[in-house]
Structure formats: C-alpha cells, structure tokens
Design an enzyme around this catalytic site. Structure first.
Site: not given
Ligand code: DGL
Length: 264
Positions: A11-12, A43-44, A74-76, A153, A184-186
């Site tokens: 992921d980012s 990343y988004g 990560c979706n992005t 983050e 979004c996985t966050h």
C-alpha cells in the site's frame, strides 16, 4: 513439499494493513510480506502515471524477494497499476477494487452505491466502471476525500475539526445510497468515525473479499502453504521505521519486531 513462499502485500502506507489483517485471519499458515510506501504517501493526490511507476518498482521488489502472489492493498494503486503489474510481473497480481465492487453489488438493495475514496480513485471512476461492468443499472456515486489518508498517516486525532472533515465528505453522498464502500484501505482504520456519519447505511470494506480471493487463487494454483504452523509476517517501509512501527502496532494491536527499510 510445503509451499513456503510468502504473499506480498503493498500500500502507499499503513492502509493496506487492514487487508493484511483479513488475509491473516483467512490464511493463518501463510507467510506474508508487507510493504508500505510511506515515503511517497499519499498516492491519491498524485497523477496516475507517477503512482504506476512507484507500484511497478514495489511489485518488482516484492517479486524479487520471493513473493508467490502480489496483493495491491490500495485502491489508488489498483486503478493506476493493476493491469501493468499483471502484464509485467511473472506472479499473479490482484487488487482490491473488483472484490469491493462485487461485495457492494451483493449487498445493495436499492442499487444506489456510494464510494468514499482518494481523489485519484474517484477521478478515474474506478468503482463506477467496475460495478457497471457487472450491472449497468446500478447508480454509483463517488466522493474523493482529499485530506483523510494524510490525517491517518500522521496519526489520526479525535478532534472536532477532524470529525467535521469526515462529515463534510460523507454529506456529499446522496442520502438514498444504501451501501457505502470504503474505496480506500486507510478508511477502515477510523471506521467508527465514519459510522457515526453514515448512520444506517451498510458499509462495505473490500478487505475480506480480497482475502477470500487470495485464498481462491492460491488454491487454484496449488500454492497454499499447507504447513501446520502459523505464518510469519515481515514488514518493509520506504519511510521512517519508528513512525511505521508506532502506527502499524496500533492498527494491528500487537507488537512488531522486525521492520526493514527499502526503496527509500
Ligand atoms: N490506501 C490507499 C487506497 O486505498 C490510499 C492511497 C493514498 O495514499 O492516497 O487508495
């Protein structure tokens, strides 16, 4: 012979740990390697080409260190790079958007689906296109939520200002969407704050479906680790080890011993 090669996940940043957790639950014997590109997150708010370049480098790294399958948690990164990684790597690669879209279609009753994601995932119509491929008549409303990944983050704080930001984005969804996808996985990391605003709507977190997809593919390819022991998890970050450790331990709810730095 037992198949011991690990599953690579990236992921980012720390968002993909929400996917790792589900993979651990569903495939406890598998060894896992997690890479968080914390140096380059989020990343988004970047452009797709740049994100795809980061992803290719990470994908090659995880392949080189022995992964048998790669999960883009990560979706992005999935919308920016899934196809390219599938073409350029020699291991199977899966993303989170298709599993999330399938789950949303399973649970919507009125065919009105909302998606909360990063700006890039929304701009590239990732979920709308994936859902409409499966059912053209479903309405998909995508909302790109710019600051939220960065807020997570840097260690989410429960303040009135931060709650107001969540409310601001949730309020952009049409009232009659009965299902909302965490695109979004966050976002599942601060699920309780979203839930307060999403009153009564069904929330779809693609993590579980993604983990089931990993299991399905490993089974089909006869790559499951059939050992009796619990698998081990190794962590890499391109950013600060101490920052990653602090956040990841909070998200996973357990101490992490080894974290290495790579691709920094
Ligand atoms: N977890 C990533 C996702 O699912 C966040 C991307 C970002 O860094 O903006 O899209």
């Amino acid at each position: 012979m037992i198949e011991r090669r690990p599953v690579g996940i990236f992921d980012s940043g720390v968002g993909g740990l929400t996917v790792l957790k589900e993979i651990e639950k569903i495939l406890p014997s598998e060894d896992l390697i997690y890479f968080g590109d914390n140096l380059r997150a989020p990343y988004g708010s970047r452009d797709s080409k740049e994100v795809a370049e980061f992803c290719l480098r990470i994908g090659k790294f995880l392949e080189e260190i022995g992964s048998k399958l790669l999960v883009i948690a990560c979706n992005t990164a999935t919308i920016a790079a899934l196809k390219e990684l599938q073409e350029k790597l020699s291991i199977p690669v899966i993303g989170v958007i298709n599993p999330g879209a399938r789950e949303a279609l399973k649970v919507t009753k009125n065919n009105k689906v909302g998606v909360l994601s990063t700006p890039l995932t929304a701009k590239l119509n990732a979920y709308r296109d994936e859902i409409k491929k499966m059912n053209e008549s479903v309405e998909v409303h995508q909302v790109g939520c710019k600051p939220i990944v960065q807020m997570i983050e840097s260690g989410w704080e429960d303040t009135p200002e931060n709650r107001a930001i969540i409310k601001y984005y949730v309020d952009k969804l049409p009232k009659d969407t009965d299902v909302v996808v965490f695109g979004c996985t966050h976002f599942p990391i601060i699920k309780e704050y979203f839930m307060k605003e999403l009153k009564g709507k069904v929330i779809v977190d693609p993590a579980k479906e993604t983990a089931l997809e990993v299991k399905k593919i490993l089974k089909e390819l006869d790559l499951l680790n059939k050992g009796e022991k619990n698998g081990k998890v190794s962590f890499y970050t391109s950013g600060s080890i101490s920052k990653f450790k602090k956040l990841a331990e909070k998200i996973l709810g357990r101490p992490i011993e080894t974290i290495k730095q790579a691709l920094n």
